[in-house]
Design a protein around this motif. Structure first.
Motif: not given
Length: 254
Positions: A210-223, A243-253
């Protein structure tokens, strides 16, 4: 293991009246005793001890008993597990991929897709129209059930009202194994149509990581930028792995 044999499924029922499965093709009058005894033992083990102690291929056999009522389905269950990896991935596999496996026909595909739909419906019922913060574990469970074992990326949006109650859960797009198109203006437009006050973005990584890609980070910022302009809060972006999930909020994104 028994020698490989061809599997022949009974035709699908015609969904008429209260009839059970309608079988038009001739079938053996009785199962060979070794198959009948095996099925009886498996059903007894499940009845007495539940699914906990049963491996994936045996649970899959129990499902296949209905689809293929007059043949040994153990070889097919093992082939499906070998092809897709585990029971979850078998049930979540695309019908076209399932049909590539020797012995799988329309009856098997339909029964597996029914199981998938029921599992998702039950998990979804535990989170819809409830405050997200008080049902966060159930929300994560639903996201894993719906998305963790898919072979292509899927992007969903969870829409919340002013009290953070989940009022809608919609799939916005499907993509390839490593990309799904997302259009921030469409996300915000749909939020306005539903009178939503907040959003949670959810998508899966078929790779399992579930590690975010640069595209994941970019589109989240746009939304987030588009939503903030209209007074809509982006609470989180969840990436669902195997097996697990990643939260942008919890990870500081966010």
């Amino acid at each position: 293991m028994c020698p490989t044999r061809a599997f022949h499924e009974a035709p699908l029922p015609l969904f008429a009246g209260d009839e059970d499965e309608a079988v038009a093709a001739p079938l053996p009058a009785r199962l060979p005793s070794y198959i009948a005894d095996h099925r009886k033992r498996l059903r007894a083990r499940f009845t007495e001890g539940g699914a906990t102690a049963m491996p994936d291929y045996e649970l899959l056999e129990l499902l296949l008993f209905r689809s293929i009522p007059r043949q040994d389905v153990k070889p097919l269950a093992r082939r499906l597990i070998d092809r897709f990896g585990d029971l979850n991935r078998v049930i979540a596999a695309a019908p076209s991929r399932l049909l590539e496996v020797e012995g799988v026909g329309e009856a098997v595909v339909q029964d597996l897709k029914i199981v998938e739909a029921v599992a998702q419906r039950m998990a979804r019922a535990r989170v819809m129209h409830r405050p997200v913060l008080s049902s966060w574990a159930a929300l994560l469970d639903y996201c894993h059930t719906a998305m963790a074992h898919r072979e292509t990326e899927q992007f969903r949006i969870l829409f919340l009202d002013r009290k953070n109650v989940l009022i809608a859960d919609e799939e916005q797009a499907r993509g390839t194994v490593d990309h799904v198109p997302v259009y921030p203006r469409e996300v915000v437009k749909r939020a306005l149509e539903l009178n939503a006050s907040a959003l949670i973005l959810v998508h899966n990584h078929p790779s399992g990581d579930p590690t975010p890609s640069e595209a994941d980070i970019s589109i989240t910022a746009q939304v987030q930028d588009a939503a903030t302009t209209l007074g809509i809060t982006l609470h989180d972006h969840l990436i669902i792995g195997k097996e697990r999930e990643l939260s942008f909020r919890a990870q500081g994104y966010l």
